[in-house]
Each structure stands twice: as structure tokens, then as C-alpha cells.
Design an enzyme around this catalytic site. Structure first.
Site, PDB file in Angstrom:
ATOM      1  N   LYS A  18       0.829  -1.200   0.000  1.00  0.00           N
ATOM      2  CA  LYS A  18       0.000   0.000   0.000  1.00  0.00           C
ATOM      3  C   LYS A  18       0.865   1.253   0.000  1.00  0.00           C
ATOM      4  CE  LYS A  18       0.874   0.895   4.565  1.00  0.00           C
ATOM      5  NZ  LYS A  18       1.520   2.101   5.121  1.00  0.00           N
ATOM      6  N   GLY A 110       3.793  -1.660   4.003  1.00  0.00           N
ATOM      7  CA  GLY A 110       2.895  -2.653   4.580  1.00  0.00           C
ATOM      8  C   GLY A 110       3.116  -4.074   4.129  1.00  0.00           C
ATOM      9  N   ASP A 146      -2.276  -1.877   9.883  1.00  0.00           N
ATOM     10  CA  ASP A 146      -2.298  -2.026   8.427  1.00  0.00           C
ATOM     11  C   ASP A 146      -2.884  -3.354   7.963  1.00  0.00           C
ATOM     12  OD1 ASP A 146      -1.206   0.458   8.067  1.00  0.00           O
ATOM     13  OD2 ASP A 146       0.842  -0.257   7.715  1.00  0.00           O
TER      14      ASP A 146
END
Length: 311
Positions: A18, A110, A146
Site C-alpha cells: 500500500k 505494509g 495495516d
């Protein structure tokens, strides 16, 4: 209830990395944590994880990136995720995880959370756990802010500790170029550095509840890359640039080579450049690579953790 051993099969799940398009950090709380307001977008850089039943829990890790710093014990989020699902469904044996990483380790993208999300989905399917999306989300939130987003994918607003998610409306796709670095930056150190900066008398006073700039959401809804570039912000970026001045120089270089904007992703040290379109991203990635940087063009939003095959 305990489940009996089943014939061996393999579940292969893919989960995305991400970019933090926007990241506002509130003041440190009494427990040492911070409330945040973030906009996450899942991008086309993936982690692949396969799960099979075994007598004990174990993990192997390979990758297109340096994986030498990835723990191979219970410090690994994917192993912890597998254990959570097994305990939840009453599985008393083990699970073997095989991970292939394409998201840089400790790069602010992430990757570890994507591994955990993939493990939650894979082990739930492997053990026929039938845990719902909401139940997997709750387990993921135990592992880190996350992880729930890596399960969901797409584009989302994260509040609280970042794990309270609401989908964000997005028109079309956004094209990014990531420039990665070998040496990662510690997320706890980034937050500590931000607290230290804010403790100085010449820094602005205490903040209220963090909130996403409406301009970010408007740009996403309109599919307007230029407007999004103007609204992107990351409160952790000054700390990352202070510790790694070359990151600030890199952002200037990327913008000089045609990027609409550049931002440190999360706690860094990955720098994400927003391009005007797919062709612009390809050209920027090529130019930055020619200049000696490890650059790759990706796009978002993409889906969250998904099962690819069951063998």
C-alpha cells in the site's frame, strides 16, 4: 473443539502492498500510541503466501527483495496470524507458510501486514474455518493497524489507530512510481522522532482529533491526479527526511523528472511518486532507474488479500 488432520492441500493467497496518500498523526496518548487519519491505497506490488497443514507452525521466506531481515519465528506477523486462526477454529496441529515477497521489507509499504492478511485468509480456507470477513478483520486488528486494510484493499480512510476503516470512493486508477531503499526505517523510531520535533517550543501546539483533508477525498472521487498531488501529506515525512536527507533530494529529483508530486510512504524510506498517467509513470520509472535508483511503476487501487489457487 479440535479439528482432525486433513489430507494435505495448499492454499495460495496474494495480498497487496500500500501507499499512504495522506497521513496525519495526532498527539501521543497516555499509552504511547497515536491516533491517526490516513488514506491508504492498495497497489499492484504483491506478497504471495501459500499455506499447508503440518505438525508445527513454520515459515520460509523468499523474495524479489532483500528478505534477510525477515524473522522466521513467532515475531513474524504471518506466523502470528496463522496461530490466531488456528486457535479460533480449534486446530491443534500446525501450518507451514511459504512466502514470496515483492514488497520491500521495512519500506513503509505494509509488506509484513500484507503477509499477515494473506495468512489469515489462507489458513481460514485451509482449515475450513468459515470465519467471516468481519471476524478476520478483528483478528487482523490484533496484529497491527495495516493488516485490516491489506485484507480489504482498494482505497480507504483509516482513523483511530488506523484500523477503523471506511471505503473511499475512487474514480479510475492512479499511477505511481516507487523508489525503494535497502535499509528500512523503524516505525516506532519515526513516531518517537515526530514526538520529539513537536515537543520543541517553536512547533505548533497540541492537535485535536486528526482528520483527512477533504481535498484528498475530492481528488480521489474525481480521478484527478493533479489535485491529489497538491493535497498529499505525510506527518512522518519530516522525520524521515531529517534522518535521511537523501530522501528530500530524491523527491526533488523525481518532481524534476516529471512526477506530479513525491511523498515518503508511511514511516519510509520508500518514496512514492504520483504520475499523471500510466505512460508518465513508465517514463519516470525508466528515468529514475537510469539515474541509479531502484524504481518500479505500479498502480492502484487493487483488491485486498485474495485466494488464487487451492491445490
Amino acid at each position: 473443539m479440535s479439528l482432525s488432520r486433513q489430507p494435505e492441500r495448499r492454499v495460495h493467497v496474494r495480498a497487496p502492498g500500500k501507499v499512504n496518500i495522506f497521513f496525519e498523526v495526532g498527539d501521543v496518548q497516555s499509552d504511547g500510541y497515536h491516533d491517526v487519519a490516513s488514506v491508504y491505497q492498495a497497489v499492484s506490488m504483491y506478497e504471495d503466501l501459500s499455506a499447508t497443514t503440518d505438525d508445527e507452525f513454520s515459515i520460509s521466506v523468499t523474495g524479489d527483495v532483500d528478505v534477510s531481515g525477515v524473522p522466521l519465528d513467532d515475531r513474524n506477523l504471518a506466523v502470528r496470524a496463522a496461530r490466531l486462526v488456528a486457535r479460533e477454529v480449534g486446530w491443534e496441529y500446525g501450518v507451514r507458510l511459504d512466502v514470496h515477497k515483492s514488497v520491500p521489507v521495512a519500506g513503509g509499504m505494509g509488506g509484513g501486514s500484507a503477509d499477515a492478511a494473506a495468512a489469515l485468509v489462507a489458513v481460514n480456507e485451509l482449515l475450513d474455518g468459515r470465519l467471516s470477513s468481519a471476524e478476520l478483520h478483528a483478528l487482523g486488528a490484533q496484529l497491527g493497524a495495516d493488516v485490516p486494510f491489506a485484507l480489504r484493499g482498494g482505497t480507504a480512510v483509516g482513523t483511530g489507530r488506523g484500523d477503523e476503516l471506511a471505503p473511499a470512493l475512487v474514480r479510475g486508477r492512479f499511477d505511481w512510481v516507487f523508489v525503494t531503499h535497502v535499509e528500512g526505517l523503524s516505525t516506532p523510531e519515526a513516531y518517537a522522532g515526530l514526538d520529539a520535533l513537536r515537543a520543541r517550543t517553536d512547533i505548533s501546539p497540541s492537535r485535536g482529533v486528526p482528520a483527512v483533508d477533504p481535498a484528498v477525498l475530492q481528488a480521489l472521487r474525481g480521478g484527478d491526479a493533479a489535485a491529489l498531488a497538491a493535497a498529499m501529506r505525510n506527518d512522518l515525512q519530516p522525520v524521515a527526511v531529517q534522518r535521511r536527507p537523501e530522501l528530500g533530494e530524491l523527491i526533488e529529483e523525481g518532481v524534476g523528472r516529471g512526477a506530479l508530486a513525491g511523498i515518503v510512504s508511511g514511516s519510509g524510506p520508500t518514496v512514492a511518486f504520483l504520475a499523471s498517467d500510466e505512460r508518465g509513470a513508465a517514463a519516470l520509472a525508466r528515468d529514475l532507474s537510469d539515474a541509479g535508483h531502484a524504481a518500479v511503476a505500479v498502480h492502484g487501487p487493487v483488491a485486498g488479500a485474495r485466494i488464487l489457487t487451492i491445490d
